[in-house]
Design a protein around this motif. Structure first.
Motif, PDB file in Angstrom:
ATOM      1  N   ASN A  64     -27.285  23.298  39.963  1.00  0.00           N
ATOM      2  CA  ASN A  64     -25.871  22.929  39.849  1.00  0.00           C
ATOM      3  C   ASN A  64     -25.010  24.106  40.289  1.00  0.00           C
ATOM      4  O   ASN A  64     -25.393  25.261  40.112  1.00  0.00           O
ATOM      5  N   ASP A  65     -23.842  23.786  40.843  1.00  0.00           N
ATOM      6  CA  ASP A  65     -22.882  24.816  41.227  1.00  0.00           C
ATOM      7  C   ASP A  65     -21.927  25.057  40.066  1.00  0.00           C
ATOM      8  O   ASP A  65     -21.465  24.109  39.423  1.00  0.00           O
ATOM      9  N   TYR A  66     -21.632  26.336  39.831  1.00  0.00           N
ATOM     10  CA  TYR A  66     -20.716  26.726  38.760  1.00  0.00           C
ATOM     11  C   TYR A  66     -19.602  27.597  39.326  1.00  0.00           C
ATOM     12  O   TYR A  66     -19.814  28.337  40.290  1.00  0.00           O
ATOM     13  N   GLU A  67     -18.451  27.525  38.674  1.00  0.00           N
ATOM     14  CA  GLU A  67     -17.360  28.455  38.903  1.00  0.00           C
ATOM     15  C   GLU A  67     -16.874  28.863  37.516  1.00  0.00           C
ATOM     16  O   GLU A  67     -16.587  28.006  36.680  1.00  0.00           O
ATOM     17  N   VAL A  68     -16.798  30.189  37.289  1.00  0.00           N
ATOM     18  CA  VAL A  68     -16.396  30.707  35.991  1.00  0.00           C
ATOM     19  C   VAL A  68     -15.258  31.691  36.189  1.00  0.00           C
ATOM     20  O   VAL A  68     -15.375  32.617  36.990  1.00  0.00           O
ATOM     21  N   TRP A  69     -14.149  31.489  35.463  1.00  0.00           N
ATOM     22  CA  TRP A  69     -12.984  32.373  35.521  1.00  0.00           C
ATOM     23  C   TRP A  69     -12.988  33.267  34.285  1.00  0.00           C
ATOM     24  O   TRP A  69     -13.104  32.781  33.156  1.00  0.00           O
ATOM     25  N   LYS A 109     -17.374  16.777  37.865  1.00  0.00           N
ATOM     26  CA  LYS A 109     -17.435  18.105  37.265  1.00  0.00           C
ATOM     27  C   LYS A 109     -17.188  18.009  35.770  1.00  0.00           C
ATOM     28  O   LYS A 109     -16.393  17.192  35.316  1.00  0.00           O
ATOM     29  N   ARG A 110     -17.859  18.876  35.047  1.00  0.00           N
ATOM     30  CA  ARG A 110     -17.590  19.093  33.618  1.00  0.00           C
ATOM     31  C   ARG A 110     -16.832  20.406  33.562  1.00  0.00           C
ATOM     32  O   ARG A 110     -17.292  21.419  34.093  1.00  0.00           O
ATOM     33  N   ILE A 111     -15.671  20.408  32.918  1.00  0.00           N
ATOM     34  CA  ILE A 111     -14.804  21.582  32.927  1.00  0.00           C
ATOM     35  C   ILE A 111     -14.458  21.974  31.497  1.00  0.00           C
ATOM     36  O   ILE A 111     -13.986  21.146  30.715  1.00  0.00           O
ATOM     37  N   GLU A 112     -14.714  23.238  31.168  1.00  0.00           N
ATOM     38  CA  GLU A 112     -14.337  23.787  29.868  1.00  0.00           C
ATOM     39  C   GLU A 112     -13.151  24.715  30.069  1.00  0.00           C
ATOM     40  O   GLU A 112     -13.201  25.613  30.905  1.00  0.00           O
ATOM     41  N   ILE A 113     -12.101  24.490  29.303  1.00  0.00           N
ATOM     42  CA  ILE A 113     -10.957  25.389  29.284  1.00  0.00           C
ATOM     43  C   ILE A 113     -10.717  25.705  27.818  1.00  0.00           C
ATOM     44  O   ILE A 113     -10.288  24.825  27.051  1.00  0.00           O
ATOM     45  N   GLY A 114     -11.021  26.932  27.441  1.00  0.00           N
ATOM     46  CA  GLY A 114     -10.953  27.270  26.017  1.00  0.00           C
ATOM     47  C   GLY A 114     -11.972  26.418  25.276  1.00  0.00           C
ATOM     48  O   GLY A 114     -13.136  26.368  25.640  1.00  0.00           O
ATOM     49  N   GLY A 138     -12.718  10.540  26.266  1.00  0.00           N
ATOM     50  CA  GLY A 138     -12.463   9.398  27.131  1.00  0.00           C
ATOM     51  C   GLY A 138     -11.000   9.093  27.354  1.00  0.00           C
ATOM     52  O   GLY A 138     -10.663   8.035  27.863  1.00  0.00           O
ATOM     53  N   GLU A 139     -10.111  10.024  26.999  1.00  0.00           N
ATOM     54  CA  GLU A 139      -8.682   9.806  27.209  1.00  0.00           C
ATOM     55  C   GLU A 139      -8.303  10.330  28.592  1.00  0.00           C
ATOM     56  O   GLU A 139      -8.604  11.471  28.931  1.00  0.00           O
ATOM     57  N   LYS A 140      -7.636   9.480  29.381  1.00  0.00           N
ATOM     58  CA  LYS A 140      -7.219   9.884  30.722  1.00  0.00           C
ATOM     59  C   LYS A 140      -6.187  10.996  30.608  1.00  0.00           C
ATOM     60  O   LYS A 140      -5.313  10.965  29.747  1.00  0.00           O
ATOM     61  N   GLN A 141      -6.292  12.003  31.485  1.00  0.00           N
ATOM     62  CA  GLN A 141      -5.440  13.178  31.453  1.00  0.00           C
ATOM     63  C   GLN A 141      -4.697  13.342  32.769  1.00  0.00           C
ATOM     64  O   GLN A 141      -5.163  12.894  33.815  1.00  0.00           O
ATOM     65  N   ASP A 142      -3.594  14.038  32.711  1.00  0.00           N
ATOM     66  CA  ASP A 142      -2.897  14.458  33.925  1.00  0.00           C
ATOM     67  C   ASP A 142      -3.760  15.543  34.557  1.00  0.00           C
ATOM     68  O   ASP A 142      -4.153  16.497  33.870  1.00  0.00           O
ATOM     69  N   PRO A 143      -4.107  15.447  35.839  1.00  0.00           N
ATOM     70  CA  PRO A 143      -4.948  16.474  36.473  1.00  0.00           C
ATOM     71  C   PRO A 143      -4.388  17.893  36.353  1.00  0.00           C
ATOM     72  O   PRO A 143      -5.126  18.867  36.424  1.00  0.00           O
ATOM     73  N   PHE A 144      -3.090  18.008  36.111  1.00  0.00           N
ATOM     74  CA  PHE A 144      -2.454  19.319  35.949  1.00  0.00           C
ATOM     75  C   PHE A 144      -3.056  20.096  34.779  1.00  0.00           C
ATOM     76  O   PHE A 144      -3.032  21.321  34.764  1.00  0.00           O
ATOM     77  N   VAL A 145      -3.641  19.393  33.815  1.00  0.00           N
ATOM     78  CA  VAL A 145      -4.225  20.056  32.643  1.00  0.00           C
ATOM     79  C   VAL A 145      -5.321  21.048  33.071  1.00  0.00           C
ATOM     80  O   VAL A 145      -5.558  22.041  32.389  1.00  0.00           O
ATOM     81  N   LEU A 146      -5.944  20.818  34.213  1.00  0.00           N
ATOM     82  CA  LEU A 146      -7.031  21.680  34.680  1.00  0.00           C
ATOM     83  C   LEU A 146      -6.529  23.003  35.250  1.00  0.00           C
ATOM     84  O   LEU A 146      -7.319  23.901  35.514  1.00  0.00           O
ATOM     85  N   THR A 147      -5.229  23.140  35.441  1.00  0.00           N
ATOM     86  CA  THR A 147      -4.682  24.367  36.004  1.00  0.00           C
ATOM     87  C   THR A 147      -4.169  25.335  34.946  1.00  0.00           C
ATOM     88  O   THR A 147      -3.716  26.411  35.260  1.00  0.00           O
ATOM     89  N   LYS A 148      -4.257  24.954  33.691  1.00  0.00           N
ATOM     90  CA  LYS A 148      -3.660  25.747  32.611  1.00  0.00           C
ATOM     91  C   LYS A 148      -4.637  26.749  32.009  1.00  0.00           C
ATOM     92  O   LYS A 148      -4.819  26.784  30.797  1.00  0.00           O
ATOM     93  N   ILE A 149      -5.242  27.578  32.833  1.00  0.00           N
ATOM     94  CA  ILE A 149      -6.121  28.613  32.282  1.00  0.00           C
ATOM     95  C   ILE A 149      -5.308  29.830  31.930  1.00  0.00           C
ATOM     96  O   ILE A 149      -4.330  30.148  32.588  1.00  0.00           O
ATOM     97  N   GLY A 150      -5.712  30.496  30.891  1.00  0.00           N
ATOM     98  CA  GLY A 150      -5.057  31.734  30.506  1.00  0.00           C
ATOM     99  C   GLY A 150      -3.652  31.549  29.964  1.00  0.00           C
ATOM    100  O   GLY A 150      -2.911  32.502  29.850  1.00  0.00           O
ATOM    101  N   LYS A 151      -3.288  30.345  29.603  1.00  0.00           N
ATOM    102  CA  LYS A 151      -1.936  30.092  29.083  1.00  0.00           C
ATOM    103  C   LYS A 151      -1.955  30.009  27.580  1.00  0.00           C
ATOM    104  O   LYS A 151      -2.866  29.618  26.969  1.00  0.00           O
TER     105      LYS A 151
END
Length: 151
Positions: A64-69, A109-114, A138-151
């Motif tokens: 699997n490919d990973y990206e970690v910030w 993708k599976r994405i963990e933010i915090g 299973g709740e639909k989200q605004d894709p913008f939620v994925l950009t909120k790292i470090g906030k």
């Protein structure tokens, strides 16, 4: 018209330059490297970038490919893991299939933010491709939620 083509061709290479810059592992603070290697000791083919003081490690693990910030204090801010569609939780898969009947599942993708976990699913259809994001419940989200790292 010929001069327009020349201008476009002259500036085309600039469009491929990323705002992030690739850096050698020797240039990365040890606390950042340790954060990634502690959580992912079997990571292979690591590549590093830095943008605005946030380090991004891209690597392969278990096919699997990973990206970690990671920030400069060694805190992992975000993890993106490419997953197979059969790894999408059933509750999310059922909602995607119900809402997008005429679409085909593509990349996921599976994405963990915090402490939050999201699933980003690319779907292909007659009207084009789109990405949808769901929380792990299973709740639909605004894709913008994925950009909120470090906030």
């Amino acid at each position: 018209m010929k001069s327009l083509k020349c201008i476009v061709l002259a500036f085309l290479p600039l469009s491929f330059i990323s705002c992030a810059s690739t850096i050698a592992q020797q240039e990365i603070p040890s606390v950042v490297i340790n954060a990634v290697m502690t959580k992912y000791p079997n990571a292979k083919d690591l590549e590093w970038e830095v943008k605005n003081g946030i380090y991004e490690a891209e690597f392969d693990l278990d096919k699997n490919d990973y990206e970690v910030w990671v920030n400069t204090q060694g805190t992992i801010l975000k993890v993106e893991e490419e997953i197979r569609n059969d790894q999408i939780p059933a509750v999310i898969l059922a909602k995607v299939k119900a809402e997008f009947k005429d679409y085909k599942l593509d990349d996921s993708k599976r994405i963990e933010i915090g402490k939050s976990i999201y699933y980003e699913i690319e779907i292909d259809g007659a009207l084009g491709d789109q990405k949808v994001v769901y929380s792990e419940k299973g709740e639909k989200q605004d894709p913008f939620v994925l950009t909120k790292i470090g906030k």
